[in-house]
Design an enzyme around this catalytic site. Structure first.
Site, PDB file in Angstrom:
ATOM      1  CG  ASP A 192     -38.882 -11.928  -2.403  1.00  0.00           C
ATOM      2  OD1 ASP A 192     -39.693 -10.836  -2.076  1.00  0.00           O
ATOM      3  OD2 ASP A 192     -38.785 -12.918  -1.799  1.00  0.00           O
ATOM      4  CG  ASP A 239     -41.224 -13.166   3.418  1.00  0.00           C
ATOM      5  OD1 ASP A 239     -41.267 -12.218   3.614  1.00  0.00           O
ATOM      6  OD2 ASP A 239     -40.099 -13.754   2.515  1.00  0.00           O
ATOM      7  CG  ASP A 256     -36.898 -15.454   0.746  1.00  0.00           C
ATOM      8  OD1 ASP A 256     -37.320 -14.831   1.606  1.00  0.00           O
ATOM      9  OD2 ASP A 256     -35.858 -15.048  -0.019  1.00  0.00           O
TER      10      ASP A 256
HETATM   11  P1  ATP Z   1     -35.619  -9.216  -1.663  1.00  0.00           P
HETATM   12  O1  ATP Z   1     -36.541  -8.988  -0.511  1.00  0.00           O
HETATM   13  O2  ATP Z   1     -35.886  -8.687  -3.001  1.00  0.00           O
HETATM   14  O3  ATP Z   1     -34.932 -10.688  -1.526  1.00  0.00           O
HETATM   15  P2  ATP Z   1     -33.160  -8.166  -0.220  1.00  0.00           P
HETATM   16  O4  ATP Z   1     -32.531  -9.701  -0.495  1.00  0.00           O
HETATM   17  O5  ATP Z   1     -32.335  -7.360  -0.775  1.00  0.00           O
HETATM   18  O6  ATP Z   1     -34.420  -8.049  -1.189  1.00  0.00           O
HETATM   19  P3  ATP Z   1     -33.043  -8.504   2.372  1.00  0.00           P
HETATM   20  O7  ATP Z   1     -32.546  -9.552   2.294  1.00  0.00           O
HETATM   21  O8  ATP Z   1     -34.134  -8.303   3.329  1.00  0.00           O
HETATM   22  O9  ATP Z   1     -33.909  -8.018   1.245  1.00  0.00           O
HETATM   23  O10 ATP Z   1     -32.022  -7.314   2.621  1.00  0.00           O
HETATM   24  C1  ATP Z   1     -32.227  -6.119   3.051  1.00  0.00           C
HETATM   25  C2  ATP Z   1     -30.928  -5.450   3.268  1.00  0.00           C
HETATM   26  O11 ATP Z   1     -30.161  -5.957   4.256  1.00  0.00           O
HETATM   27  C3  ATP Z   1     -30.008  -5.199   2.186  1.00  0.00           C
HETATM   28  O12 ATP Z   1     -30.324  -4.302   1.197  1.00  0.00           O
HETATM   29  C4  ATP Z   1     -28.642  -5.186   2.622  1.00  0.00           C
HETATM   30  O13 ATP Z   1     -28.367  -3.935   2.778  1.00  0.00           O
HETATM   31  C5  ATP Z   1     -28.787  -5.900   3.931  1.00  0.00           C
HETATM   32  N1  ATP Z   1     -28.375  -7.264   4.057  1.00  0.00           N
HETATM   33  C6  ATP Z   1     -28.887  -8.374   3.218  1.00  0.00           C
HETATM   34  N2  ATP Z   1     -28.079  -9.295   3.631  1.00  0.00           N
HETATM   35  C7  ATP Z   1     -27.529  -9.042   4.786  1.00  0.00           C
HETATM   36  C8  ATP Z   1     -26.643  -9.706   5.662  1.00  0.00           C
HETATM   37  N3  ATP Z   1     -26.393 -11.116   5.277  1.00  0.00           N
HETATM   38  N4  ATP Z   1     -26.243  -9.072   6.436  1.00  0.00           N
HETATM   39  C9  ATP Z   1     -26.048  -7.900   6.884  1.00  0.00           C
HETATM   40  N5  ATP Z   1     -26.828  -7.090   6.091  1.00  0.00           N
HETATM   41  C10 ATP Z   1     -27.716  -7.598   4.929  1.00  0.00           C
END
Ligand code: ATP
Length: 886
Positions: free
Chosen positions: A326, A626, A622
């Site tokens: 991630d 997943d 996490d």
């Molecule tokens: P990783 O998989 O490396 O942890 P990540 O945390 O960026 O990556 P996600 O958490 O799935 O992946 O987030 C994907 C996308 O969703 C982000 O790029 C963001 O634009 C949006 N996002 C993340 N958190 C939120 C939230 N709490 N509310 C709304 N949109 C969100």
């Protein structure tokens, strides 16, 4: 008790608890004393004395004891007593090793112990699940593992996966209503949640009705096999190898005995020597040492924040060839801060400590803060502690608003959140339905800009709402790309006023025809240590692939910053991946270093493609979603801080600090553990080969026996014990992370080890025989002197050879004093040898006599040959054929 039929008031009554305040702290303590901890009873422990007695269960040891009794009957009391003493010492050593192995395994189990959020004396708090008692009011959230039987009091969209109890692997919907029928199966008790099952979605509150062995899980606990204690593939292979070695050792020993008897040696003496030889040659300590080495290695991993949940993972780690990691929190610090805002007014960057100008950005900042899980929770529970703010992305949005004087309480005073559709990484967005003071209702949505833009039809700029023309949209996309290229994580915010009487039933109906408001861009600095870790992994032949839900450009920018994305590397989005054919995927994945905007299902597919190419895949995760990918990978790695229980349940390894470089350390440790196991197997087997051969050669040549039974047993006790253990604790060679990963099907004797065991063992046997023959040649009548020289030569040859076993190269490649346990083990063995040779009282027992300096020189010269002769040979090898230096 039919808990599912009781209404809330009755439950309060029966369990003596107020559902609003929970149990009083003192009350909970008293109940804990009364009902005991909330844990399943472990399998009955083997008591210490039995473990000790088991050391003598071995057939060969029993035969040895029988042989001892015979020699006692024949009047050889001293021999008999000494053998018994040595056998007991051997038993103690085995006992200590096994006990240590068991203790360390127990310690590991405790570490993985789960926690629970309960309401006690009116406060929500996190406690170890073992301390939960009936009557505790608990909070359940999607991703939790349940560790008690719970009657639900409130349930919002709760789904539970109960396969552990019911065998049904599809999650079932839960509710908090009273059930009327008394005759329902566990699977039908929809208003209850059971220990050992998982909450996959939603949130709720419940009251604990049973803990520990009283739970449904407890009732069937005796039927569950203790999977964590199962043998690792290596242990299985070694026990197979052990059986072959036993057969080999017995055949050779029998040969020695038969030849000896044919040459006229006394039968009882030959039998005793034979049995002793068999005891010495059979590596009975092997399984225990392997367990100790695995368990101690696992403890070292814990010190580096990697918790191993399944022992076999330790071995698999050493074979890992790809790490799928991630981004957020693992490769980056997860310390987000909004540093740029883009809206109808253009792009604004935040000057270091200064806030954004409130007047200009008020609506974007307010809506960005309002559409958060934290706002939803704070509205439900205004006294909520700040530390409960968990999601760093949302924290950043709130911080940006607060810095501009827009506090969450003031926002919540002006708005009421009526409904929320929480964020999940499949949808990549979240929405709330709110009503303001004027009674106007509207939807606010925030999420990944590229997906959100598809749902917008209008744009608000300078307070005016206009049509979102394709040209305008293109401009906005360019601005977002600009932000992403600066490694900013972008969250777009949009809204839509609701028409009078319009009701929102699903996220789908809410999130359409939105008015685009703007984008908040936040930095998430990369972890500095990740950079080195990625480099080291690359040198170790391990490819790191970033898999993220984030924007393609943001991901690529960070990947470049930490040296993960080479010039020729591809960045592939989930969409591109799904459009590719299987053949294209196979080709594409070889060059892909970053997967962006992927969903958890894509992760599963990526793991499958990598595995089909023969990779051993480590995969981090996490969330609840997943879990399938974590299970499908060879080493599932869950985040300790941000990971859900579901993800942890599905993985073999947990990173306590969520840090990528911890994976690197774990792999390094995994490789080292395997090498250490190889080291002591090599040492033990070469020693045994030497012992058998010297006896075999002597009887074949028609000579007297070079070693008496007691000497053989002493050697087995001293040299197979401590030095072998110390090898298991050896430091890694400097090149452990400079070699490609080992193949998971590699034989334990691969990479020349089989040859090394036989050649060194052969030489040890030969030099011992030469020592013996030389002494006999000089003084044919002094057999004890010749035997003492043979004894000393064999012991010293083994004690020198032990240093050679520390490296795949030659003994010159490593500082021999680096491993202080080994130095100590060898020194104490030498002291014991000297004692046995020089103490007048011990001489008759061990059939020894004092040696002169000249004799010692002969012993040492001969003893050095097996190690140094072959090491010398490598020194003169052409450079191209030399193995890589350690
Ligand atoms: P990783 O998989 O490396 O942890 P990540 O945390 O960026 O990556 P996600 O958490 O799935 O992946 O987030 C994907 C996308 O969703 C982000 O790029 C963001 O634009 C949006 N996002 C993340 N958190 C939120 C939230 N709490 N509310 C709304 N949109 C969100």
């Amino acid at each position: 008790m039919n808990w599912h039929q009781q209404p809330k008031e009755k439950l309060e009554d029966l369990l003596q608890v107020s559902t609003t305040a929970g149990l009083e702290n003192g009350q909970a303590k008293a109940r804990l004393r009364q009902v005991g901890p909330n844990t399943l009873e472990q399998k009955k422990k083997v008591p210490g004395w039995l473990l000790f007695l088991r050391q003598f269960q071995d057939t060969m040891i029993l035969i040895l004891i029988a042989a001892t009794v015979i020699s006692a009957a024949l009047g050889e009391y001293i021999d008999a007593i000494t053998i018994v003493f040595i056998v007991i010492m051997n038993g103690i050593l085995g006992f200590i090793q096994e006990n240590k192995a068991e203790k360390s395994l127990d310690a590991l189990k405790e570490l993985a112990s789960p926690t629970m959020t309960v309401r006690r004396s009116g406060q929500w708090m996190t406690i170890p699940s073992a301390e939960a008692v009936p009557g505790d009011i608990v909070k359940l959230t999607g991703g939790d593992k349940i560790s008690a039987d719970i009657r639900l009091l409130e349930a919002s969209n709760v789904m539970a996966e109960e396969s552990a109890l019911t065998g049904e692997s599809f999650p079932v919907q839960k509710h908090a209503d009273v059930l009327t029928s008394s005759d329902v199966s566990i699977g039908e008790k929809e208003n209850m949640a059971f220990a050992g099952t998982l909450v996959t979605k939603g949130h709720g509150i419940g009251v604990i009705v049973a803990t520990g062995m009283q739970t449904e899980m407890g009732k069937i606990a005796h039927m569950l096999s203790d999977s964590e204690n199962s043998e690792t593939p290596l242990q299985r292979r070694l026990s197979h190898l052990g059986k072959m070695l036993i057969t080999g050792a017995l055949i050779l020993t029998a040969l020695v005995v038969i030849l000896g008897i044919m040459q006229g040696q006394p039968v009882y003496k030959m039998l005793l020597s034979g049995v002793s030889l068999a005891v010495a040659a059979i590596p009975e300590g092997l399984p225990a040492i392997v367990t100790v080495v695995l368990a101690l290695g696992v403890q070292r991993m814990i010190k580096r924040n990697a918790i191993v949940r399944q022992l076999p993972a330790v071995e698999t780690l050493g074979c890992a060839s790809v790490i799928c990691s991630d981004k957020t929190g693992t490769l980056t610090q997860n310390k987000m801060k909004v540093t740029a805002l883009a809206g109808g007014n253009g792009l604004t960057f935040r000057k270091s400590k200064k806030p954004f100008e409130r007047a200009k950005h008020e609506k974007l900042l307010t809506y960005g803060a309002l559409c958060t899980q934290i706002a939803v929770e704070k509205q439900e529970n205004p006294g909520m502690k700040e530390e409960l703010r968990r999601d760093p992305t949302e924290n950043a949005l709130l911080e940006a608003a607060e810095a501009s004087d827009i506090s969450l309480p003031s926002i919540l005073a002006a708005h009421t959140i009526k409904k929320d559709f929480p964020f999940d990484s499949d949808r990549k967005r979240m929405s709330v339905v709110v009503t303001n003071k004027k009674g106007q209702s509207f939807v606010i949505t925030k999420g990944a800009p590229d997906l959100l833009l598809e749902r917008t039809t209008q744009i608000e700029a300078n307070g005016r709402v206009e049509r979102f023309t394709p040209m305008k949209k293109q401009e906005v996309r360019q601005t977002i790309t600009l932000m992403a290229n600066k490694a900013l994580r972008t969250i777009a915010v949009a809204y839509r006023p609701l028409k009078a009487g319009e009701t929102i039933s699903s996220a789908e109906t809410a999130e359409r025809n939105l008015i685009y408001l703007g984008v908040e861009g936040m930095i998430d600095p990369p972890r500095q240590e990740a950079k080195d870790a990625i480099k080291e992994c690359r040198q170790a032949g391990i490819k790191t692939i970033m898999i993220t839900g984030d924007h393609k450009d943001t991901a690529a920018a960070i990947a470049k910053e930490i040296g993960l994305l080479p010039e020729y590397g591809l960045v592939v989005t989930g969409k591109e991946w799904n459009q590719a054919s299987d053949r294209e995927k196979a080709r594409m994945i070889q060059k892909t270093y970053v997967f962006a905007r992927v969903s958890p299902e894509d992760k599963l597919n990526i793991v499958k493609v990598l595995k089909s190419q023969g990779h051993v895949v480590a995969m981090t995760g996490d969330g609840v979603n997943d879990a399938p990918a974590l299970k499908a990978s060879d080493i599932g790695i869950a985040m300790g801080k941000t990971g859900t229980d579901v993800a942890k349940e599905a993985s073999a390894l947990i990173l306590r600090d969520d840090n990528f470089s911890t994976i690197r350390s774990a792999i390094k440790e995994g490789r080292n553990i395997y090498e250490n196991i190889r080291k002591f197997i090599r040492y033990m087997l070469a020693s045994n080969v030497g012992e058998i051969l010297v006896m075999l050669f002597a009887v074949m040549l028609g000579m007297p026996l070079p070693l008496v039974a007691i000497q053989i047993l002493w050697i087995n006790l001293i040299t197979d014990g401590l030095p072998a253990m110390a090898l298991g604790l050896d430091q890694p060679e400097r090149n452990v992370m400079k070699r490609p990963p080992r193949s998971s099907t590699e034989s334990i004797f691969a990479r020349g080890m089989g040859w090394k065991i036989i050649s060194r063992g052969f030489l040890i046997g030969v030099v011992t025989l030469i020592g013996f023959m030389t002494a006999l040649y000089e003084q044919p009548d002094h057999l004890v002197r010749a035997q003492t020289i043979a004894f000393a030569t064999l012991v010293m040859a083994q004690l020198i050879h032990v240093f050679d076993c520390r490296t795949n190269g030659t003994i010159f490649d490593r500082n021999p004093l680096e491993n202080k346990y080994l130095t100590l083990a060898v020194l104490s063995s030498v002291v014991l040898l000297v004692l046995v040779i020089y103490t007048p009282m011990l001489q008759p027992i061990f059939h020894t006599t004092a040696l002169t300096v000249v004799e010692w020189m002969l012993v040492l010269a001969l003893a050095s040959i097996p190690t140094f002769a072959l090491a010398g040979r490598t020194l003169f090898r052409p450079a191209s054929r030399k193995p890589a230096k350690a």
